[in-house]
Design a protein around this motif. Structure first.
Motif, PDB file in Angstrom:
ATOM      1  N   GLY A   1       0.948 -25.326  17.969  1.00 52.80           N
ATOM      2  CA  GLY A   1       0.505 -23.881  19.129  1.00 52.80           C
ATOM      3  C   GLY A   1       0.646 -22.970  18.772  1.00 52.80           C
ATOM      4  O   GLY A   1       0.528 -22.394  17.799  1.00 52.80           O
TER       5      GLY A   1
ATOM      6  N   THR B   1      -0.768 -22.782  24.200  1.00 54.73           N
ATOM      7  CA  THR B   1      -0.930 -24.290  23.467  1.00 54.73           C
ATOM      8  C   THR B   1       0.113 -25.423  22.695  1.00 54.73           C
ATOM      9  O   THR B   1       0.964 -24.785  22.319  1.00 54.73           O
ATOM     10  CB  THR B   1      -2.140 -24.340  23.165  1.00 54.73           C
ATOM     11  OG1 THR B   1      -1.633 -24.014  21.570  1.00 54.73           O
ATOM     12  CG2 THR B   1      -3.369 -23.798  23.376  1.00 54.73           C
TER      13      THR B   1
ATOM     14  N   HIS C   1       0.857 -28.622  20.323  1.00 53.93           N
ATOM     15  CA  HIS C   1       0.000 -30.137  20.420  1.00 53.93           C
ATOM     16  C   HIS C   1       1.283 -30.880  19.017  1.00 53.93           C
ATOM     17  O   HIS C   1       1.945 -30.581  18.380  1.00 53.93           O
ATOM     18  CB  HIS C   1      -0.929 -29.841  19.810  1.00 53.93           C
ATOM     19  CG  HIS C   1      -1.889 -29.383  18.534  1.00 53.93           C
ATOM     20  ND1 HIS C   1      -1.339 -29.538  16.695  1.00 53.93           N
ATOM     21  CD2 HIS C   1      -2.383 -28.032  18.835  1.00 53.93           C
ATOM     22  CE1 HIS C   1      -2.168 -28.400  16.677  1.00 53.93           C
ATOM     23  NE2 HIS C   1      -2.166 -27.769  17.460  1.00 53.93           N
TER      24      HIS C   1
END
Length: 857
Positions: free
Chosen positions: A579, A563, A565
């Motif tokens: 992330g 992930t 962000h």
């Protein structure tokens, strides 16, 4: 690649030798053959005078027109030379040969001190020029091509003849002058084109010509249609007598020689109505061709409209000259707008989404990409390799060969030519004293491989193109599907000098196995898409892969993992991204696909990303790495926008009127378009945003665009040298300018910018006679006519992403560049029509104006 090369060898072995063939009754039977499917052809374009001298007896007609030491005169190439090199041409995969106009020409024009060796200055449209050979030799070329299942394309020029008169003014103020010293004749010898004397009432009233001066406004249809292009005698193509004469003249070559197609010069300088009548009217070209059994005769026209990124104006203008519903005109056109974008993307490192936009626009305005003839360069512009390297050429050629539209190779490309009109044969101009017909050269064999690839699948010649991955920030990935019926090919290209992460490419092919059938600087390794149709790859610098889609299905897996962000809003300063790597090995945060500049991360992470080297606009970041089996896995992207604020860091004022050379004695060319003296700089502002640079140049005169240059200005070129603060370069020579930099300055990067060029080099390999190594990250150009400014915007990538530009030195000089000669404009003791005065081309500094060295604080 060997599998494709083997095919090209077979082509050569299977060809019929024509080197000693003569026209006989048997050969006459080969003059007329049915038309091919033109979308399946590959064209080799020959500037005949510079290709090969097959008959040395016709080279010099002893009128002072022959001199291979200069670009301006005949070198000796001829039709027989093309015939003798058919095996060579066919060996690189070409199936058609386009020759420059072989008709009788004006050999020397004393008004401009240049010759008609190129064929575009006709004096008789139904005779073969003596330098080119005889009618029998032309028939021999046609028959030999047809014997080898190849086709003959003749260049034609319905817009104008040579320069046999000069005219200025209008109405009662006309000034008329005959070109009485023109060689070999002072007037065309063909009726009705011999009626050139405006002072003679019968000639004037015959109105074979437009009695007008030079074009003054290229954007005005009436001015462009009815005035002279570069002082060439403009035919009155609204006159029925002229139309009929042109129909008969060019129809003659189809009937007599067996020409299979026309390339049509200067299309946009002739009204639409003419093209309808010339091609499709009674006794027109199409009727004539059908009488010889050519039911698919084609003609592709030169409608050269300027094209800027993400703008379809030029496409709309050009498309107006091709066949319309109920009103046929030209069947096809040369694809100038795509050529512009190909050069910008592959040679100058611009974002690949330009090509996605262009293909979409062309499909919208032309309907069928197969009506377009694609090319990288030609005889009227700088060669691709002047501003790029061989790796760039290879990726650009692969793109051109894997999309619909007929590819054209300009002679010498296969031998890595840089001179626009250099000769292939040893005794011709610019040859370096050697023959250039090496069938084992890198690009020759590469083109043979590409030809085999293109012919291996209808998806490349007949299919539709769907782009599914591009960059919007600089060089990088371009990926597209070629689709024909149930056949699909995928082409992936990396235009960057860096390894690029092609992340989460959406092929829309779920659980498919992709087998490589062609590779450039990449391993041929099969890959699989996941259960959503995604695939991620690492692409080597300047590499390419072409895949076929296997019928079998792979086991579905999702390649998304990890992930990433970050903050909302527009980035103006460094920001932190957060992330998880989800246990990936060698994990890194990768911005805009640049794998080599990826920031290493592990586990749950927080990492700061600087904006100093990021351009304005949209960017994306992903987390990428490998699982224990070595499979590449990538997260969904985090998308963000960057806004740059430029600060003025230096400003230099330069005296007005000092555009007279280092010693103050240089003068401009005599042609009236140079009267406004474009080389005079009055001010330069230097602005920076992080490691991005804008140079804003204010000029003394209103900015000229008299010749319709694609970059928006002409009659001046800028020579800009950069020295980085941590420079280790020792190079002081200004390449091909007979000068060295002032104040003992050395340079790391050299930017050369003109109306038709935008070259960028580093100093590796540079010297007094060498530009250095071509780079891809040249500047964007903006023209502000109201304020008389030119802005050159360099990205951080231009200077290899330095931490700061503080301490950079910049030196700017002006002169002019002659695209015809692919070099700086000639300077002589006395100014000529197109040459500067007051110096010597070989020894005098080629500088009209310059500014003092400026250093960024």
């Amino acid at each position: 690649m060997k599998r494709f090369y083997f095919f090209s060898v077979l082509l050569v072995i299977a060809s019929v030798s024509c080197s000693s063939a003569k026209i006989s009754n048997q050969n006459e039977a080969y003059l007329h053959v049915p038309s091919p499917d033109w979308s399946e052809q590959i064209i080799y374009f020959v500037l005949t005078d510079r290709f090969y001298d097959g008959n040395t007896k016709n080279s010099n007609q002893k009128k002072g027109e022959y001199d291979p030491s200069t670009i301006a005169k005949y070198s000796g190439g001829d039709l027989s030379g093309v015939t003798q090199k058919i095996d060579y041409i066919q060996g690189l995969g070409a199936s058609a040969v386009w020759i420059t106009p072989p008709v009788a020409n004006q050999w020397w024009d004393p008004m401009v001190n240049y010759g008609g060796y190129h064929g575009y200055w006709a004096e008789n449209l139904v005779k073969v020029d003596k330098h080119m050979g005889t009618l029998e030799e032309y028939k021999e070329l046609s028959a030999c091509l047809h014997k080898n299942n190849m086709y003959l394309i003749q260049d034609i020029v319905p817009n104008h003849m040579g320069n046999f008169f000069r005219i200025s003014g209008s109405g009662d103020e006309i000034e008329f002058e005959l070109n009485k010293k023109s060689v070999p004749v002072s007037a065309p010898t063909q009726v009705p084109f011999n009626k050139i004397n405006w002072n003679k009432k019968s000639d004037r009233e015959a109105a074979i010509y437009h009695w007008t001066g030079s074009i003054s406004n290229f954007d005005d249809d009436t001015n462009r249609y009815t005035h002279q292009l570069s002082d060439l005698d403009d035919l009155n193509t609204e006159n029925p007598v002229v139309i009929e004469a042109l129909k008969k003249s060019y129809g003659y070559w189809i009937k007599e020689v067996g020409v299979d197609a026309f390339r049509v010069d200067t299309v946009k300088y002739v009204p639409h109505e003419f093209w309808n009548e010339f091609f499709h009217g009674s006794g027109g070209i199409m009727q004539t061709a059908q009488l010889t059994g050519r039911n698919n005769f084609t003609a592709f026209g030169e409608a050269w409209y300027g094209s800027t990124a993400f703008d379809d104006t030029g496409d709309k203008q050009a498309a107006s000259y091709v066949d319309q519903v109920g009103y046929p005109m030209l069947p096809a056109l040369l694809n100038f707008s795509l050529q512009t974008d190909m050069v910008e993307v592959f040679a100058r490192g611009k974002s690949t989404d330009r090509l996605d936009y262009r293909l979409t626009s062309l499909k919208k305005h032309f309907g069928d990409l197969r009506t377009l003839y694609n090319f990288l360069d030609n005889h009227d512009m700088d060669r691709f390799l002047v501003s790029a390297n061989v790796e760039d050429l290879e990726t650009a050629l692969l793109f051109m060969y894997t999309i619909p539209g007929i590819p054209i190779i300009y002679y010498g490309t296969e031998q890595e030519f840089e001179g626009v009109r250099d000769s292939m044969f040893s005794k011709g101009y610019g040859s370096g004293g050697i023959d250039h017909f090496n069938t084992e050269s890198r690009i020759y064999t590469y083109l043979a491989d590409l030809a085999s690839l293109r012919r291996s699948c209808k998806a490349f010649t007949q299919g539709d193109v769907e782009v599914f991955a591009t960059t919007n920030q600089g060089a990088g990935i371009l990926a597209y599907k070629s689709i024909h019926a149930d056949t699909i090919r995928l082409t992936l290209l990396n235009t960057s000098e860096n390894t690029i992460l092609a992340a989460n490419l959406d092929t829309e092919l779920k659980n498919a196995i992709l087998h490589p059938v062609f590779a450039v600087r990449e391993r041929k390794q099969s890959v699989s898409t996941d259960d959503n149709g995604f695939v991620s790859l690492l692409l080597s610098p300047k590499s390419a892969l072409v895949y076929e889609v296997a019928r079998e299905k792979s086991v579905g897996e999702n390649i998304l993992t990890g992930t990433i962000h970050g903050p909302t809003g527009i980035w103006k300063n460094p920001r932190t991204l957060s992330g998880s790597t989800a246990g990936l090995l060698d994990a890194r945060v990768v911005v805009d696909g640049n794998w080599e500049l990826g920031v290493p991360v592990s586990g749950g992470f927080n990492t700061t990303i600087s904006v100093d080297s990021l351009s304005a606009g949209q960017h994306s970041a992903v987390v990428a790495g490998f699982d224990t089996s070595g499979r590449l896995l990538v997260s969904e992207p985090y998308v963000f926008n960057v806004e740059l604020t430029y600060d003025l860091v230096a400003s230099v004022t330069d005296p007005i009127g000092d555009d007279t050379g280092p010693n103050g004695n240089y003068t401009y060319p005599k042609d009236e378009t140079f009267n406004d003296k474009q080389c005079d700089i009055t001010n330069v502002d230097v602005l920076t945003a992080g490691s991005h640079l804008n140079l804003v140049l204010t000029m003394n005169s209103p900015i000229s665009s008299s010749w319709g240059p694609p970059n928006g200005f002409d009659h001046v070129a800028f020579y800009i040298y950069f020295s980085l603060p941590d420079s280790t370069s020792t190079e002081t020579a200004m390449p091909k300018q007979n000068a060295t930099l002032p104040d003992s300055m050395t340079w790391d990067y050299f930017s050369q910018i003109g109306g038709w060029m935008n070259f960028f080099y580093n100093s590796i390999g540079a010297g007094a006679d060498s530009y250095g190594t071509a780079m891809v990250a040249g500047p964007d150009i903006t023209v502000d006519r109201e304020n008389q400014t030119l802005t050159f915007a360099y990205s951080s990538e231009s200077f290899n992403n330095p931490i700061t530009l503080s301490g950079m030195k910049i030196y700017i000089a002006t002169y002019d560049y002659d695209g015809m000669s692919a070099g700086n404009r000639l300077i002589e003791e006395t100014a000529g029509e197109w040459s500067f005065g007051g110096g010597s081309y070989k020894t005098s500094p080629l500088i009209m104006d310059d500014i003092e060295v400026v250093q960024i604080p």
